[in-house]
Design an enzyme around this catalytic site. Sequence first.
Site, mmCIF file in Angstrom:
data_model
loop_
_atom_site.group_PDB
_atom_site.id
_atom_site.type_symbol
_atom_site.label_atom_id
_atom_site.label_comp_id
_atom_site.label_asym_id
_atom_site.label_seq_id
_atom_site.Cartn_x
_atom_site.Cartn_y
_atom_site.Cartn_z
ATOM 1 N N THR A 1 1.832 4.540 -1.643
ATOM 2 C CA THR A 1 1.460 5.598 -2.472
ATOM 3 C C THR A 1 2.521 5.948 -3.201
ATOM 4 O O THR A 1 3.653 6.478 -2.768
ATOM 5 C CB THR A 1 0.830 6.718 -1.551
ATOM 6 O OG1 THR A 1 -0.220 6.436 -0.994
ATOM 7 C CG2 THR A 1 0.553 7.786 -2.510
ATOM 8 N N PHE B 1 0.801 -1.191 -0.075
ATOM 9 C CA PHE B 1 -0.008 -0.055 0.211
ATOM 10 C C PHE B 1 0.795 1.266 0.080
ATOM 11 O O PHE B 1 0.559 2.183 0.751
ATOM 12 C CB PHE B 1 -1.029 -0.088 1.300
ATOM 13 C CG PHE B 1 -2.003 -1.063 1.164
ATOM 14 C CD1 PHE B 1 -2.825 -1.243 0.123
ATOM 15 C CD2 PHE B 1 -2.019 -1.968 2.227
ATOM 16 C CE1 PHE B 1 -3.742 -2.247 -0.027
ATOM 17 C CE2 PHE B 1 -2.802 -2.945 2.402
ATOM 18 C CZ PHE B 1 -3.891 -3.372 1.022
ATOM 19 N N GLU C 1 -2.947 6.673 6.581
ATOM 20 C CA GLU C 1 -2.283 7.787 7.373
ATOM 21 C C GLU C 1 -2.898 7.525 8.748
ATOM 22 O O GLU C 1 -3.213 8.440 9.450
ATOM 23 C CB GLU C 1 -2.748 9.364 6.945
ATOM 24 C CG GLU C 1 -1.928 9.256 5.427
ATOM 25 C CD GLU C 1 -0.529 9.281 5.477
ATOM 26 O OE1 GLU C 1 -0.014 9.637 6.500
ATOM 27 O OE2 GLU C 1 0.109 9.101 4.478
ATOM 28 N N HIS D 1 -29.429 13.122 -4.252
ATOM 29 C CA HIS D 1 -29.519 13.182 -5.704
ATOM 30 C C HIS D 1 -30.102 11.776 -6.127
ATOM 31 O O HIS D 1 -30.559 11.715 -7.213
ATOM 32 C CB HIS D 1 -28.238 12.977 -6.183
ATOM 33 C CG HIS D 1 -27.536 14.323 -6.329
ATOM 34 N ND1 HIS D 1 -26.847 15.095 -5.296
ATOM 35 C CD2 HIS D 1 -27.403 15.286 -7.462
ATOM 36 C CE1 HIS D 1 -26.422 16.169 -5.618
ATOM 37 N NE2 HIS D 1 -26.790 16.205 -6.955
#
Length: 390
Positions: free
Chosen positions: A162, A160, A364, A339
């Site tokens: 980034t 994972f 994080e 919506h």
Amino acid sequence: MVDFSLTDEERQIRDTVRAFVEREVMPLEPDVLRSERSGGPGLDPDVLRELRAKARQAGFWGVNTPEEYGGMNLGAVMSAILAMETGRTFVPFSFGGSADNILYAGNDEQKRRYLIPTIEGERRSCFAITEPGAGSDARNIRTRAVRDGGDWVINGEKTFITGGNEADFVMVFAVTDPGKGADGGVTCFLADRDMGWKSEPIPTMGQWGPAALVFEDVRVPDENVLGEVGRGFELAMRWIGQGRFMIPARAIGSAERMLQMAVDYARIRKSMGHPIAEYQAIQWMIADSQVEIEAAKWLTLHAAWQVQQGRDARHASSIAKLHGAVMANQVVDRVLQIHGGMGYTKELPIERWYRELRLLRIFEGTDEIQRRTIARNLIKGHVRLGGIGE
């Protein structure tokens, strides 16, 4: 005393960024949606470089970067405010001219080879501490680095990560003294991709494209140790903690944009002969969203202010991160509900935001880790209630 009123110059900076986002970035949203629906990248790298070049021409380069490196050095509060502005669009744009904060801990040669080229956009970095068995518990990392003459040999796997698929170098954390572990036995290494580590994309439900990194007998010279041998865990916590308030900051911009979409839609969408804005159920969803957004905004600015004042902002940042992540998910869920069926389609970006914002409660520092941190600080007396003005 905390004063978040903006000077004329700061207000001008914010308004200029808002105008840039509305003029240059938001018009790309249909292109991003079309590309993603066909399985392509959200934003072509060349387009991102062009956007950053335009921003640089307008004077926006290195928002948080010290002036000695050509940056604006606006400080944490203005950085948070600008993140709120860029967060108003789902186009993955960010200003250029920045580098990971721990790269400034490098020596002169490391700054020349890694920091400055990263600031200039010539190199791309990634931060690698998370492992398959060490996510929230970063102290449990198992990647090993063993000294061999003038080199270190690294073996292990990170997950994972980034930017791991795009980076040409990584700040990788490995155990160099198993007996000490995180308390003096973890070291950070600057490892170029051509030193032998490999990356594989990890498919996700949103547009975040993390990578798995594999290190098999990767040799890194001793000169590529960032900071001191054994002091890497401190660098890792500095990286994780310094910018945590930026996560809710960007979420606030997204939530405000979506709430405005909901308000506009509620005014024109009729049900049983009346605009749905006249119904209490819709009004309460709008009102609750506004309250939660404003609360997140002040929590985030307070955390950023503490960073800017040089205070220990970890507790305030945990509070802002927890509330901001939960807020964003609640707001996007209400906006989608308002919506109705259209919100669930890919014709509107709401479902995309729905998937993207879900990540905020995980990366994080998960919601659970933030709650653990906040509670532990109170129980152990590290912080106290009622400390206004301190």
